[in-house]
Design a protein around this motif. Sequence first.
Motif, PDB file in Angstrom:
ATOM      1  N   THR A  81       0.817  -1.226   0.000  1.00 42.48           N
ATOM      2  CA  THR A  81       0.000   0.000   0.000  1.00 42.48           C
ATOM      3  C   THR A  81       0.847   1.271   0.000  1.00 42.48           C
ATOM      4  O   THR A  81       0.302   2.360   0.208  1.00 42.48           O
ATOM      5  N   CYS A  84      -0.105   3.115  -3.333  1.00 42.62           N
ATOM      6  CA  CYS A  84      -1.572   3.192  -3.438  1.00 42.62           C
ATOM      7  C   CYS A  84      -2.162   4.138  -2.401  1.00 42.62           C
ATOM      8  O   CYS A  84      -3.120   4.864  -2.674  1.00 42.62           O
ATOM      9  N   SER A  85      -1.610   4.119  -1.204  1.00 42.16           N
ATOM     10  CA  SER A  85      -2.128   5.001  -0.151  1.00 42.16           C
ATOM     11  C   SER A  85      -1.934   6.467  -0.521  1.00 42.16           C
ATOM     12  O   SER A  85      -2.807   7.305  -0.251  1.00 42.16           O
ATOM     13  N   GLU A  88      -4.582   7.195  -3.144  1.00 43.41           N
ATOM     14  CA  GLU A  88      -5.928   7.288  -2.569  1.00 43.41           C
ATOM     15  C   GLU A  88      -6.104   8.567  -1.763  1.00 43.41           C
ATOM     16  O   GLU A  88      -7.203   9.132  -1.724  1.00 43.41           O
ATOM     17  N   LYS A 168      -4.508   0.651  -8.495  1.00 40.95           N
ATOM     18  CA  LYS A 168      -5.170   1.904  -8.152  1.00 40.95           C
ATOM     19  C   LYS A 168      -5.685   1.923  -6.715  1.00 40.95           C
ATOM     20  O   LYS A 168      -5.833   2.992  -6.130  1.00 40.95           O
ATOM     21  N   THR A 169      -5.993   0.769  -6.156  1.00 38.08           N
ATOM     22  CA  THR A 169      -6.508   0.691  -4.791  1.00 38.08           C
ATOM     23  C   THR A 169      -5.619  -0.205  -3.939  1.00 38.08           C
ATOM     24  O   THR A 169      -4.943  -1.108  -4.449  1.00 38.08           O
ATOM     25  N   SER A 170      -5.676   0.027  -2.647  1.00 36.36           N
ATOM     26  CA  SER A 170      -4.840  -0.741  -1.723  1.00 36.36           C
ATOM     27  C   SER A 170      -5.281  -2.194  -1.631  1.00 36.36           C
ATOM     28  O   SER A 170      -4.457  -3.094  -1.487  1.00 36.36           O
ATOM     29  N   LYS A 171      -6.597  -2.430  -1.705  1.00 36.66           N
ATOM     30  CA  LYS A 171      -7.095  -3.803  -1.599  1.00 36.66           C
ATOM     31  C   LYS A 171      -6.607  -4.657  -2.765  1.00 36.66           C
ATOM     32  O   LYS A 171      -6.180  -5.802  -2.581  1.00 36.66           O
TER      33      LYS A 171
END
Length: 296
Positions: A81, A84-85, A88, A168-171
Amino acid sequence: MKLNPVLRNESKLSVRTPRFSLMLLIYIAVLSVGTLIFYNSYSSDVYASGINPQGAVTLYIVMAVIQAILLMFIVPSLTATSICSEREKQTLDILLSTRLSPLQIILGKLSASSLKVIMLIICTIPLYAICGLIGGIKLSNILILVGSFIISTIFVGAIGVFISTYSKTSKVATSLTYALILFIFVGTIVIAYILLMVNMYKMGYNGKTPEISPIAYLSPATGFFVMLSNQVGFGGNSIYFIGQLGVSKYADYISISIQLIFSFIFIFLAARRLNPLNEKKFSRRKRAKGKKKVKE
Protein backbone atom coordinates in the motif's frame (compact mmCIF):
# COMPACT_ATOMS: atom_id res chain seq x y z
CA MET A 1 25.29 11.51 3.59
CA LYS A 2 21.85 13.06 3.10
CA LEU A 3 18.98 10.89 4.26
CA ASN A 4 16.15 10.21 1.83
CA PRO A 5 13.33 12.66 2.74
CA VAL A 6 10.64 10.03 2.12
CA LEU A 7 12.45 7.58 4.40
CA ARG A 8 12.91 10.21 7.11
CA ASN A 9 9.26 11.31 7.00
CA GLU A 10 7.84 7.77 6.85
CA SER A 11 10.08 6.63 9.72
CA LYS A 12 8.97 9.49 11.98
CA LEU A 13 5.31 8.88 11.28
CA SER A 14 5.50 5.11 11.78
CA VAL A 15 7.47 5.24 15.04
CA ARG A 16 5.04 7.70 16.61
CA THR A 17 2.00 5.53 15.96
CA PRO A 18 0.98 2.94 18.59
CA ARG A 19 0.28 0.45 15.78
CA PHE A 20 3.97 -0.21 15.16
CA SER A 21 4.75 -0.57 18.88
CA LEU A 22 1.85 -3.00 19.24
CA MET A 23 3.02 -5.00 16.23
CA LEU A 24 6.55 -5.17 17.67
CA LEU A 25 5.19 -6.28 21.05
CA ILE A 26 2.95 -9.00 19.59
CA TYR A 27 5.67 -10.26 17.24
CA ILE A 28 8.28 -10.62 19.99
CA ALA A 29 5.71 -12.02 22.43
CA VAL A 30 4.60 -14.76 20.04
CA LEU A 31 8.16 -15.91 19.36
CA SER A 32 9.14 -15.59 23.05
CA VAL A 33 6.19 -17.62 24.30
CA GLY A 34 6.81 -20.25 21.63
CA THR A 35 10.48 -20.39 22.62
CA LEU A 36 9.68 -20.83 26.32
CA ILE A 37 7.11 -23.55 25.68
CA PHE A 38 9.42 -25.43 23.36
CA TYR A 39 12.39 -25.07 25.70
CA ASN A 40 10.41 -26.30 28.71
CA SER A 41 9.30 -29.37 26.79
CA TYR A 42 12.94 -30.29 26.14
CA SER A 43 14.25 -29.33 29.58
CA SER A 44 12.61 -32.44 31.05
CA ASP A 45 15.26 -34.56 29.32
CA VAL A 46 18.25 -34.28 31.65
CA TYR A 47 21.64 -35.39 30.41
CA ALA A 48 24.86 -35.74 32.37
CA SER A 49 25.59 -32.07 31.75
CA GLY A 50 21.98 -31.03 32.30
CA ILE A 51 21.74 -29.74 28.71
CA ASN A 52 20.07 -31.11 25.62
CA PRO A 53 22.05 -29.84 22.60
CA GLN A 54 19.70 -31.48 20.11
CA GLY A 55 16.83 -29.53 21.65
CA ALA A 56 18.67 -26.28 20.86
CA VAL A 57 19.06 -27.32 17.21
CA THR A 58 15.37 -28.24 16.95
CA LEU A 59 14.38 -24.96 18.62
CA TYR A 60 16.56 -23.04 16.15
CA ILE A 61 14.90 -24.72 13.16
CA VAL A 62 11.37 -24.24 14.50
CA MET A 63 11.96 -20.56 15.31
CA ALA A 64 13.50 -19.93 11.88
CA VAL A 65 10.57 -21.56 10.05
CA ILE A 66 7.94 -19.74 12.12
CA GLN A 67 9.68 -16.40 11.67
CA ALA A 68 9.97 -16.95 7.91
CA ILE A 69 6.22 -17.62 7.69
CA LEU A 70 5.39 -14.56 9.82
CA LEU A 71 7.60 -12.33 7.68
CA MET A 72 5.99 -13.61 4.49
CA PHE A 73 2.63 -12.33 5.81
CA ILE A 74 3.86 -9.10 7.44
CA VAL A 75 6.06 -7.61 4.70
CA PRO A 76 3.40 -7.48 1.92
CA SER A 77 0.92 -5.73 4.22
CA LEU A 78 3.47 -2.95 4.81
CA THR A 79 4.74 -2.47 1.26
CA ALA A 80 1.75 -3.24 -0.99
CA THR A 81 0.00 0.00 0.00
CA SER A 82 3.03 2.31 -0.08
CA ILE A 83 2.15 4.03 -3.37
CA CYS A 84 -1.57 3.19 -3.44
CA SER A 85 -2.13 5.00 -0.15
CA GLU A 86 -0.57 8.15 -1.62
CA ARG A 87 -2.80 7.82 -4.68
CA GLU A 88 -5.93 7.29 -2.57
CA LYS A 89 -5.10 10.27 -0.35
CA GLN A 90 -4.46 12.30 -3.54
CA THR A 91 -0.98 13.23 -2.37
CA LEU A 92 0.94 11.33 -5.05
CA ASP A 93 0.93 14.27 -7.47
CA ILE A 94 2.30 16.52 -4.74
CA LEU A 95 5.05 14.00 -4.02
CA LEU A 96 5.93 13.75 -7.71
CA SER A 97 6.10 17.55 -8.00
CA THR A 98 8.99 17.70 -5.53
CA ARG A 99 12.66 17.54 -6.46
CA LEU A 100 12.77 13.86 -5.67
CA SER A 101 13.13 11.52 -8.61
CA PRO A 102 10.75 8.55 -8.97
CA LEU A 103 13.62 6.23 -8.03
CA GLN A 104 14.24 8.16 -4.82
CA ILE A 105 10.54 7.96 -3.94
CA ILE A 106 10.46 4.21 -4.56
CA LEU A 107 13.65 3.63 -2.56
CA GLY A 108 12.35 5.81 0.27
CA LYS A 109 9.05 3.94 0.46
CA LEU A 110 10.76 0.55 0.25
CA SER A 111 13.39 1.48 2.84
CA ALA A 112 10.81 2.82 5.29
CA SER A 113 8.70 -0.34 5.06
CA SER A 114 11.70 -2.69 5.13
CA LEU A 115 13.27 -0.99 8.16
CA LYS A 116 10.17 -1.78 10.23
CA VAL A 117 10.56 -5.46 9.46
CA ILE A 118 14.34 -5.37 9.92
CA MET A 119 13.74 -4.01 13.42
CA LEU A 120 11.53 -7.02 14.12
CA ILE A 121 14.25 -9.36 12.83
CA ILE A 122 16.99 -7.74 14.90
CA CYS A 123 14.86 -7.88 18.05
CA THR A 124 14.65 -11.68 17.73
CA ILE A 125 18.43 -12.19 17.78
CA PRO A 126 18.49 -12.66 21.61
CA LEU A 127 16.00 -15.52 21.21
CA TYR A 128 18.32 -17.25 18.76
CA ALA A 129 21.21 -16.54 21.14
CA ILE A 130 19.54 -18.91 23.62
CA CYS A 131 20.19 -21.73 21.15
CA GLY A 132 23.82 -20.64 20.94
CA LEU A 133 24.20 -20.67 24.73
CA ILE A 134 22.78 -24.19 25.00
CA GLY A 135 25.08 -25.41 22.25
CA GLY A 136 24.86 -26.78 18.74
CA ILE A 137 24.35 -23.38 17.07
CA LYS A 138 27.16 -21.05 16.06
CA LEU A 139 27.00 -17.27 16.10
CA SER A 140 27.82 -17.28 12.39
CA ASN A 141 24.71 -19.41 11.74
CA ILE A 142 22.51 -16.85 13.47
CA LEU A 143 24.07 -13.94 11.57
CA ILE A 144 23.66 -15.74 8.22
CA LEU A 145 20.02 -16.50 9.04
CA VAL A 146 19.35 -12.87 9.96
CA GLY A 147 21.05 -11.72 6.75
CA SER A 148 18.91 -14.07 4.65
CA PHE A 149 15.77 -12.74 6.36
CA ILE A 150 16.78 -9.16 5.56
CA ILE A 151 17.43 -9.98 1.89
CA SER A 152 14.09 -11.80 1.62
CA THR A 153 12.40 -8.78 3.24
CA ILE A 154 13.86 -6.46 0.61
CA PHE A 155 12.85 -8.89 -2.16
CA VAL A 156 9.24 -9.22 -0.98
CA GLY A 157 9.11 -5.48 -0.30
CA ALA A 158 10.27 -4.72 -3.84
CA ILE A 159 7.45 -6.90 -5.18
CA GLY A 160 4.93 -5.06 -3.01
CA VAL A 161 6.12 -1.60 -4.10
CA PHE A 162 6.17 -2.70 -7.75
CA ILE A 163 2.56 -3.89 -7.65
CA SER A 164 1.56 -0.82 -5.66
CA THR A 165 2.67 1.45 -8.50
CA TYR A 166 0.47 -0.40 -11.00
CA SER A 167 -2.63 -0.82 -8.80
CA LYS A 168 -5.17 1.90 -8.15
CA THR A 169 -6.51 0.69 -4.79
CA SER A 170 -4.84 -0.74 -1.72
CA LYS A 171 -7.09 -3.80 -1.60
CA VAL A 172 -6.21 -4.84 -5.14
CA ALA A 173 -2.51 -4.21 -4.55
CA THR A 174 -2.48 -6.24 -1.33
CA SER A 175 -4.35 -9.15 -2.92
CA LEU A 176 -2.10 -9.23 -5.98
CA THR A 177 1.03 -9.01 -3.82
CA TYR A 178 0.02 -11.93 -1.63
CA ALA A 179 -0.97 -13.97 -4.71
CA LEU A 180 2.35 -13.31 -6.48
CA ILE A 181 4.42 -14.02 -3.36
CA LEU A 182 2.52 -17.25 -2.75
CA PHE A 183 3.21 -18.29 -6.32
CA ILE A 184 6.92 -17.45 -6.06
CA PHE A 185 7.43 -19.14 -2.70
CA VAL A 186 5.17 -22.17 -3.11
CA GLY A 187 3.97 -22.31 -6.72
CA THR A 188 7.44 -22.55 -8.23
CA ILE A 189 8.32 -25.47 -5.94
CA VAL A 190 5.08 -27.24 -6.86
CA ILE A 191 5.81 -26.76 -10.57
CA ALA A 192 9.38 -28.00 -10.11
CA TYR A 193 8.11 -31.05 -8.21
CA ILE A 194 5.54 -31.85 -10.93
CA LEU A 195 8.24 -31.61 -13.59
CA LEU A 196 10.45 -33.87 -11.47
CA MET A 197 7.68 -36.49 -11.23
CA VAL A 198 7.09 -36.28 -15.00
CA ASN A 199 10.79 -36.80 -15.70
CA MET A 200 10.93 -39.72 -13.29
CA TYR A 201 7.95 -41.31 -15.03
CA LYS A 202 9.61 -40.87 -18.43
CA MET A 203 12.93 -42.28 -17.24
CA GLY A 204 11.30 -45.22 -15.53
CA TYR A 205 12.60 -46.98 -12.44
CA ASN A 206 16.23 -47.33 -13.43
CA GLY A 207 17.62 -46.36 -10.04
CA LYS A 208 18.52 -42.81 -11.10
CA THR A 209 16.69 -39.74 -9.88
CA PRO A 210 16.52 -36.81 -12.35
CA GLU A 211 17.66 -33.42 -11.17
CA ILE A 212 15.03 -31.01 -10.00
CA SER A 213 14.05 -28.20 -12.40
CA PRO A 214 15.94 -24.88 -12.03
CA ILE A 215 12.52 -23.30 -11.49
CA ALA A 216 12.83 -24.41 -7.85
CA TYR A 217 15.67 -21.91 -7.34
CA LEU A 218 13.23 -19.05 -8.02
CA SER A 219 11.61 -19.77 -4.68
CA PRO A 220 13.44 -18.31 -1.66
CA ALA A 221 12.08 -21.26 0.31
CA THR A 222 14.47 -23.61 -1.54
CA GLY A 223 17.53 -21.61 -0.54
CA PHE A 224 16.16 -21.18 2.99
CA PHE A 225 15.77 -24.91 3.68
CA VAL A 226 19.09 -25.75 2.03
CA MET A 227 20.74 -23.11 4.23
CA LEU A 228 19.24 -24.68 7.38
CA SER A 229 20.28 -28.12 6.16
CA ASN A 230 23.86 -26.94 5.60
CA GLN A 231 23.95 -25.30 9.03
CA VAL A 232 22.38 -27.87 11.34
CA GLY A 233 20.64 -30.47 9.16
CA PHE A 234 17.12 -31.74 9.76
CA GLY A 235 18.16 -35.04 11.20
CA GLY A 236 18.53 -38.34 9.39
CA ASN A 237 19.64 -38.14 5.78
CA SER A 238 18.36 -34.66 4.91
CA ILE A 239 21.57 -33.60 3.18
CA TYR A 240 21.67 -36.87 1.26
CA PHE A 241 18.01 -36.47 0.26
CA ILE A 242 18.61 -32.93 -1.02
CA GLY A 243 21.58 -34.16 -3.02
CA GLN A 244 19.52 -36.97 -4.52
CA LEU A 245 16.99 -34.44 -5.81
CA GLY A 246 19.76 -32.66 -7.66
CA VAL A 247 19.48 -29.51 -5.53
CA SER A 248 22.83 -27.77 -5.28
CA LYS A 249 24.36 -27.43 -1.82
CA TYR A 250 24.96 -23.80 -2.78
CA ALA A 251 21.24 -23.24 -3.38
CA ASP A 252 21.17 -20.68 -0.56
CA TYR A 253 23.71 -18.48 -2.36
CA ILE A 254 21.91 -19.00 -5.67
CA SER A 255 18.63 -17.98 -4.05
CA ILE A 256 20.16 -14.85 -2.51
CA SER A 257 21.62 -13.82 -5.88
CA ILE A 258 18.29 -14.33 -7.63
CA GLN A 259 16.46 -12.32 -4.97
CA LEU A 260 18.89 -9.42 -5.25
CA ILE A 261 18.70 -9.38 -9.05
CA PHE A 262 14.91 -9.45 -9.10
CA SER A 263 14.76 -6.81 -6.37
CA PHE A 264 16.72 -4.40 -8.57
CA ILE A 265 14.47 -5.26 -11.53
CA PHE A 266 11.25 -4.64 -9.57
CA ILE A 267 12.60 -1.37 -8.16
CA PHE A 268 13.62 -0.18 -11.63
CA LEU A 269 10.24 -1.08 -13.15
CA ALA A 270 8.39 0.58 -10.26
CA ALA A 271 10.39 3.80 -10.69
CA ARG A 272 9.80 3.70 -14.44
CA ARG A 273 6.08 3.27 -13.91
CA LEU A 274 5.94 6.08 -11.35
CA ASN A 275 7.70 8.52 -13.68
CA PRO A 276 5.01 10.99 -14.84
CA LEU A 277 6.88 11.60 -18.12
CA ASN A 278 6.27 7.99 -19.15
CA GLU A 279 2.56 8.40 -18.47
CA LYS A 280 2.47 11.51 -20.62
CA LYS A 281 4.16 9.68 -23.48
CA PHE A 282 1.68 6.83 -23.12
CA SER A 283 -1.29 9.20 -23.14
CA ARG A 284 0.06 10.99 -26.24
CA ARG A 285 0.43 7.72 -28.08
CA LYS A 286 -3.09 6.75 -27.07
CA ARG A 287 -4.48 10.05 -28.34
CA ALA A 288 -2.57 9.71 -31.59
CA LYS A 289 -4.01 6.25 -32.16
CA GLY A 290 -7.49 7.58 -31.38
CA LYS A 291 -7.12 10.39 -33.92
CA LYS A 292 -5.99 7.93 -36.61
CA LYS A 293 -9.05 5.76 -36.00
CA VAL A 294 -11.35 8.80 -36.24
CA LYS A 295 -9.77 9.90 -39.54
CA GLU A 296 -10.15 6.40 -40.98
